[in-house]
Write a protein that holds these residues in place. Structure first.
Motif, mmCIF file in Angstrom:
data_model
loop_
_atom_site.group_PDB
_atom_site.id
_atom_site.type_symbol
_atom_site.label_atom_id
_atom_site.label_comp_id
_atom_site.label_asym_id
_atom_site.label_seq_id
_atom_site.Cartn_x
_atom_site.Cartn_y
_atom_site.Cartn_z
ATOM 1 N N LEU A 101 -4.062 -17.766 -5.214
ATOM 2 C CA LEU A 101 -4.401 -16.731 -4.238
ATOM 3 C C LEU A 101 -4.647 -17.327 -2.861
ATOM 4 O O LEU A 101 -4.322 -16.715 -1.832
ATOM 5 C CB LEU A 101 -5.642 -15.962 -4.711
ATOM 6 N N SER A 102 -5.166 -18.547 -2.808
ATOM 7 C CA SER A 102 -5.496 -19.166 -1.527
ATOM 8 C C SER A 102 -4.264 -19.491 -0.697
ATOM 9 O O SER A 102 -4.363 -19.621 0.525
ATOM 10 C CB SER A 102 -6.320 -20.445 -1.755
ATOM 11 N N VAL A 103 -3.099 -19.618 -1.338
ATOM 12 C CA VAL A 103 -1.880 -19.960 -0.598
ATOM 13 C C VAL A 103 -0.861 -18.820 -0.586
ATOM 14 O O VAL A 103 0.244 -18.978 -0.079
ATOM 15 C CB VAL A 103 -1.210 -21.235 -1.171
ATOM 16 N N ALA A 104 -1.237 -17.660 -1.133
ATOM 17 C CA ALA A 104 -0.269 -16.578 -1.297
ATOM 18 C C ALA A 104 0.008 -15.808 -0.014
ATOM 19 O O ALA A 104 1.098 -15.270 0.171
ATOM 20 C CB ALA A 104 -0.748 -15.613 -2.373
ATOM 21 N N ASP A 144 -9.384 -10.079 -0.159
ATOM 22 C CA ASP A 144 -10.749 -9.556 -0.137
ATOM 23 C C ASP A 144 -11.057 -8.756 -1.401
ATOM 24 O O ASP A 144 -12.201 -8.687 -1.837
ATOM 25 C CB ASP A 144 -10.983 -8.697 1.110
ATOM 26 N N ARG A 145 -10.014 -8.178 -2.008
ATOM 27 C CA ARG A 145 -10.176 -7.444 -3.265
ATOM 28 C C ARG A 145 -8.953 -7.739 -4.122
ATOM 29 O O ARG A 145 -7.822 -7.572 -3.685
ATOM 30 C CB ARG A 145 -10.292 -5.939 -3.011
ATOM 31 N N PHE A 146 -9.186 -8.197 -5.347
ATOM 32 C CA PHE A 146 -8.071 -8.492 -6.244
ATOM 33 C C PHE A 146 -8.521 -8.318 -7.686
ATOM 34 O O PHE A 146 -9.716 -8.316 -7.985
ATOM 35 C CB PHE A 146 -7.529 -9.901 -6.016
ATOM 36 N N ILE A 147 -7.544 -8.151 -8.577
ATOM 37 C CA ILE A 147 -7.851 -8.069 -10.005
ATOM 38 C C ILE A 147 -6.972 -9.070 -10.750
ATOM 39 O O ILE A 147 -5.816 -9.282 -10.392
ATOM 40 C CB ILE A 147 -7.662 -6.652 -10.582
ATOM 41 N N PHE A 148 -7.545 -9.687 -11.768
ATOM 42 C CA PHE A 148 -6.843 -10.671 -12.578
ATOM 43 C C PHE A 148 -6.515 -10.039 -13.922
ATOM 44 O O PHE A 148 -7.420 -9.621 -14.653
ATOM 45 C CB PHE A 148 -7.712 -11.914 -12.762
ATOM 46 N N GLU A 149 -5.232 -9.965 -14.255
ATOM 47 C CA GLU A 149 -4.787 -9.323 -15.490
ATOM 48 C C GLU A 149 -4.406 -10.321 -16.574
ATOM 49 O O GLU A 149 -4.028 -9.914 -17.672
ATOM 50 C CB GLU A 149 -3.597 -8.411 -15.197
ATOM 51 N N GLY A 150 -4.476 -11.624 -16.277
ATOM 52 C CA GLY A 150 -4.115 -12.615 -17.282
ATOM 53 C C GLY A 150 -2.657 -12.500 -17.683
ATOM 54 O O GLY A 150 -1.789 -12.191 -16.866
ATOM 55 N N GLY A 164 -0.519 2.245 -9.449
ATOM 56 C CA GLY A 164 -1.276 2.838 -8.350
ATOM 57 C C GLY A 164 -2.423 1.984 -7.845
ATOM 58 O O GLY A 164 -3.176 2.424 -6.966
ATOM 59 N N GLU A 165 -2.565 0.766 -8.355
ATOM 60 C CA GLU A 165 -3.681 -0.110 -7.984
ATOM 61 C C GLU A 165 -3.538 -0.599 -6.546
ATOM 62 O O GLU A 165 -2.492 -1.101 -6.154
ATOM 63 C CB GLU A 165 -3.733 -1.304 -8.941
ATOM 64 N N ALA A 166 -4.615 -0.448 -5.751
ATOM 65 C CA ALA A 166 -4.567 -0.834 -4.340
ATOM 66 C C ALA A 166 -4.943 -2.296 -4.115
ATOM 67 O O ALA A 166 -4.662 -2.851 -3.050
ATOM 68 C CB ALA A 166 -5.486 0.068 -3.525
ATOM 69 N N ARG A 167 -5.574 -2.933 -5.095
ATOM 70 C CA ARG A 167 -5.972 -4.330 -4.945
ATOM 71 C C ARG A 167 -4.811 -5.258 -5.301
ATOM 72 O O ARG A 167 -3.906 -4.888 -6.037
ATOM 73 C CB ARG A 167 -7.165 -4.632 -5.858
ATOM 74 N N THR A 168 -4.859 -6.475 -4.779
ATOM 75 C CA THR A 168 -3.855 -7.475 -5.126
ATOM 76 C C THR A 168 -3.944 -7.764 -6.620
ATOM 77 O O THR A 168 -5.029 -7.955 -7.171
ATOM 78 C CB THR A 168 -4.084 -8.764 -4.319
ATOM 79 N N VAL A 190 0.999 -9.800 -6.866
ATOM 80 C CA VAL A 190 1.705 -8.638 -6.330
ATOM 81 C C VAL A 190 0.761 -7.872 -5.420
ATOM 82 O O VAL A 190 -0.390 -7.599 -5.788
ATOM 83 C CB VAL A 190 2.201 -7.719 -7.471
ATOM 84 N N ALA A 191 1.242 -7.550 -4.230
ATOM 85 C CA ALA A 191 0.427 -6.773 -3.298
ATOM 86 C C ALA A 191 0.078 -5.426 -3.905
ATOM 87 O O ALA A 191 0.871 -4.839 -4.649
ATOM 88 C CB ALA A 191 1.177 -6.587 -1.983
ATOM 89 N N GLY A 192 -1.097 -4.926 -3.597
ATOM 90 C CA GLY A 192 -1.502 -3.620 -4.078
ATOM 91 C C GLY A 192 -0.750 -2.498 -3.370
ATOM 92 O O GLY A 192 -0.080 -2.718 -2.355
ATOM 93 N N ARG A 193 -0.864 -1.327 -3.929
ATOM 94 C CA ARG A 193 -0.241 -0.156 -3.325
ATOM 95 C C ARG A 193 -0.843 0.093 -1.953
ATOM 96 O O ARG A 193 -2.053 0.080 -1.774
ATOM 97 C CB ARG A 193 -0.474 1.071 -4.208
ATOM 98 N N GLU A 194 0.005 0.317 -0.971
ATOM 99 C CA GLU A 194 -0.469 0.611 0.384
ATOM 100 C C GLU A 194 -1.040 2.019 0.450
ATOM 101 O O GLU A 194 -0.600 2.914 -0.270
ATOM 102 C CB GLU A 194 0.676 0.498 1.391
#
Length: 275
Positions: free
Chosen positions: A124-127, A132-138, A156-160, A227-231
């Motif tokens: 995430l640090s180099v992406a 500021d908001r992200f979810i990890f799905e494994g 429909g998720e807005a977070r990364t 993957v970027a979240g939904r705008e």
């Protein structure tokens, strides 16, 4: 005679690739522990030899964790410090150890983190995606049906969104992400982080599918896919695009109707045409 104090369970992060990415406190903790519980002792032993650590190893993996926990709790009860490590990175992040940590805490033993490398955070640090908001799905489900269903739930998720993926399924997963999120959604594929063949690819999901499909080397190794979240407003644009497309397709060929509807509303052309 009972010990003066019970032992501590240390959860120790180890390198995700480059062996020198380990902190001084982690090395000292591994040296001082009476036993190291490792996901795969064959994998951890070369690292310990590189570090000059000769602490005994025991296996703690998905198949023996339930039975191994009691023995490790007994070691803690007897005053031994135990270090928990995974094959790479921070333990418990898509790795074994949850049952041991929960049991140790429930029994009243101290559980102390020794932080360090994590593939999720490193990627995430180099992406260059919002962090500021992200979810990890494994890891996504291995079977296509389950994978597509899970991705559909996240559309429909807005977070990364952050996923782990294996070399066996990286291309198929990217293709399914393209189908679920749209070809124009921004994404990043980080491969073999901190290792000799480290690469970080970015672009749209359509770009990434083409790049990975065209280069067999980009289908090897360990992957973190972001993957970027939904705008904001993306759903509204798609709904309006579908409405306009429905009108135009009665008068124009579908491909041209989708192109015009996308130009008018800003909705993804491929999503309109696919619908």
């Amino acid at each position: 005679m009972s010990p003066s104090r019970p032992g501590t369970l240390h959860v120790v992060a180890t390198p995700i690739g480059h062996r020198d990415d380990i902190g001084a406190r982690a090395i000292e903790t591994l040296r001082r522990a009476k036993v190291i519980a490792a996901e795969d002792t064959r994998h951890t032993r070369p690292l310990l030899q590189h570090l000059g650590v000769d602490t005994p190893l025991v296996a703690l993996h998905d198949h023996n964790e339930r039975t191994a926990v009691d023995g490790l709790l007994e070691r803690l009860r007897g005053g031994d410090d135990v270090a928990l490590v995974s094959d790479a990175g921070t333990p418990l992040i898509s790795d074994p150890g949850f049952r041991l940590v929960r049991a140790a805490r429930a029994a009243g033993f101290r559980v102390s983190p020794v932080p360090g490398p994590s593939a999720v955070v490193a990627a995430l640090s180099v992406a260059g995606l919002p962090s500021d908001r992200f979810i990890f799905e494994g890891f996504l489900p291995a079977k296509a049906g389950g994978r597509r269903s899970r991705l559909g739930e996240l559309a429909g998720e807005a977070r990364t969104l952050i996923f782990y993926e294996s070399s066996h399924r990286i291309l198929e997963s990217l293709e399914d992400m393209r189908g679920a999120f749209g070809a124009d959604r921004e994404a990043v594929v980080a491969r073999e982080l901190t290792k000799m063949f480290e690469t970080v690819l970015d672009g749209t999901l359509d770009d990434l599918v083409r790049q990975v499909a065209a280069d067999p080397n980009q289908q090897k190794g360990e992957f973190v896919v972001m993957v970027a979240g939904r705008e904001a407003g993306e759903d509204e644009r798609l709904a309006e695009g579908l409405r306009v497309f429905a009108i135009l397709k009665d008068e124009l060929p579908p491909a041209k109707a989708a192109k015009l509807a996308a130009a008018i509303t800003g909705a993804p052309r491929k999503a309109l045409y696919g619908a």
